[in-house]
Design a protein around this motif. Structure first.
Motif, PDB file in Angstrom:
ATOM      1  N   GLU A 196       0.869  -1.168   0.000  1.00  0.00           N
ATOM      2  CA  GLU A 196       0.000   0.000   0.000  1.00  0.00           C
ATOM      3  C   GLU A 196       0.909   1.222   0.000  1.00  0.00           C
ATOM      4  O   GLU A 196       2.124   1.100  -0.114  1.00  0.00           O
ATOM      5  CB  GLU A 196      -0.892  -0.013   1.254  1.00  0.00           C
ATOM      6  CG  GLU A 196      -1.797  -1.235   1.296  1.00  0.00           C
ATOM      7  CD  GLU A 196      -2.753  -1.202   2.471  1.00  0.00           C
ATOM      8  OE1 GLU A 196      -3.503  -0.230   2.555  1.00  0.00           O
ATOM      9  OE2 GLU A 196      -2.717  -2.141   3.274  1.00  0.00           O
ATOM     10  N   TYR A 197       0.317   2.395   0.135  1.00  0.00           N
ATOM     11  CA  TYR A 197       1.106   3.620   0.208  1.00  0.00           C
ATOM     12  C   TYR A 197       1.331   3.992   1.671  1.00  0.00           C
ATOM     13  O   TYR A 197       0.426   3.951   2.476  1.00  0.00           O
ATOM     14  CB  TYR A 197       0.372   4.776  -0.475  1.00  0.00           C
ATOM     15  CG  TYR A 197       0.214   4.592  -1.958  1.00  0.00           C
ATOM     16  CD1 TYR A 197       1.291   4.771  -2.821  1.00  0.00           C
ATOM     17  CD2 TYR A 197      -1.018   4.244  -2.493  1.00  0.00           C
ATOM     18  CE1 TYR A 197       1.149   4.595  -4.189  1.00  0.00           C
ATOM     19  CE2 TYR A 197      -1.168   4.071  -3.856  1.00  0.00           C
ATOM     20  CZ  TYR A 197      -0.089   4.248  -4.696  1.00  0.00           C
ATOM     21  OH  TYR A 197      -0.228   4.075  -6.042  1.00  0.00           O
ATOM     22  N   TYR A 198       2.574   4.384   1.978  1.00  0.00           N
ATOM     23  CA  TYR A 198       2.939   4.770   3.335  1.00  0.00           C
ATOM     24  C   TYR A 198       3.622   6.133   3.305  1.00  0.00           C
ATOM     25  O   TYR A 198       4.602   6.319   2.576  1.00  0.00           O
ATOM     26  CB  TYR A 198       3.873   3.733   3.970  1.00  0.00           C
ATOM     27  CG  TYR A 198       3.189   2.418   4.154  1.00  0.00           C
ATOM     28  CD1 TYR A 198       2.493   2.155   5.324  1.00  0.00           C
ATOM     29  CD2 TYR A 198       3.202   1.466   3.154  1.00  0.00           C
ATOM     30  CE1 TYR A 198       1.819   0.946   5.500  1.00  0.00           C
ATOM     31  CE2 TYR A 198       2.530   0.256   3.326  1.00  0.00           C
ATOM     32  CZ  TYR A 198       1.850   0.010   4.479  1.00  0.00           C
ATOM     33  OH  TYR A 198       1.181  -1.180   4.655  1.00  0.00           O
ATOM     34  N   ARG A 199       3.100   7.050   4.094  1.00  0.00           N
ATOM     35  CA  ARG A 199       3.731   8.367   4.223  1.00  0.00           C
ATOM     36  C   ARG A 199       4.829   8.236   5.271  1.00  0.00           C
ATOM     37  O   ARG A 199       4.630   7.670   6.340  1.00  0.00           O
ATOM     38  CB  ARG A 199       2.707   9.401   4.667  1.00  0.00           C
ATOM     39  CG  ARG A 199       3.318  10.773   4.846  1.00  0.00           C
ATOM     40  CD  ARG A 199       2.273  11.747   5.379  1.00  0.00           C
ATOM     41  NE  ARG A 199       2.935  12.984   5.707  1.00  0.00           N
ATOM     42  CZ  ARG A 199       2.912  14.063   4.937  1.00  0.00           C
ATOM     43  NH1 ARG A 199       2.229  14.040   3.811  1.00  0.00           N
ATOM     44  NH2 ARG A 199       3.555  15.136   5.305  1.00  0.00           N
ATOM     45  N   VAL A 200       6.003   8.789   4.954  1.00  0.00           N
ATOM     46  CA  VAL A 200       7.150   8.727   5.849  1.00  0.00           C
ATOM     47  C   VAL A 200       7.613  10.147   6.125  1.00  0.00           C
ATOM     48  O   VAL A 200       7.847  10.921   5.203  1.00  0.00           O
ATOM     49  CB  VAL A 200       8.298   7.911   5.226  1.00  0.00           C
ATOM     50  CG1 VAL A 200       9.513   7.903   6.127  1.00  0.00           C
ATOM     51  CG2 VAL A 200       7.847   6.507   4.886  1.00  0.00           C
ATOM     52  N   ASP A 201       7.715  10.479   7.406  1.00  0.00           N
ATOM     53  CA  ASP A 201       8.220  11.789   7.831  1.00  0.00           C
ATOM     54  C   ASP A 201       9.403  11.566   8.766  1.00  0.00           C
ATOM     55  O   ASP A 201       9.254  10.916   9.794  1.00  0.00           O
ATOM     56  CB  ASP A 201       7.147  12.582   8.570  1.00  0.00           C
ATOM     57  CG  ASP A 201       5.961  12.903   7.690  1.00  0.00           C
ATOM     58  OD1 ASP A 201       6.178  13.551   6.652  1.00  0.00           O
ATOM     59  OD2 ASP A 201       4.834  12.498   8.026  1.00  0.00           O
TER      60      ASP A 201
END
Length: 84
Positions: A77-82
């Motif tokens: 899936e899509y994962y936002r990384v900060d």
């Protein structure tokens, strides 16, 4: 992704640690930096694979934080990384 909110990554020689916040997202912002999971080195892949997709703040070595950077990672899936 398995449930685990800690990294097996040992501190660097200088002891520098950072953290990455990872959360599952449904849509990708048009200006996001998007990278595919297989573009990341094995150590960074393992950090992401150990997460369960729920939002997590994970301590990582500075080298992992530098490689992954802010943006979106495409895995199953899509994962936002900060990076923090």
């Amino acid at each position: 992704m398995a449930t685990n909110t800690t990294s097996s990554e040992a501190p660097t020689a200088a002891g520098k640690r950072r953290a990455v916040a990872v959360s599952r997202i449904d849509t990708v912002p048009p200006d996001a930096r998007v990278r595919h999971f297989d573009e990341l080195d094995e150590r960074t892949q393992q950090v992401l694979a150990d997460l369960d997709g729920e939002e997590a703040l994970v301590p990582v070595a500075e080298s992992v934080a530098d490689e992954i950077g802010d943006g979106v990672v495409v895995f199953t899936e899509y994962y936002r990384v900060d990076v923090r």
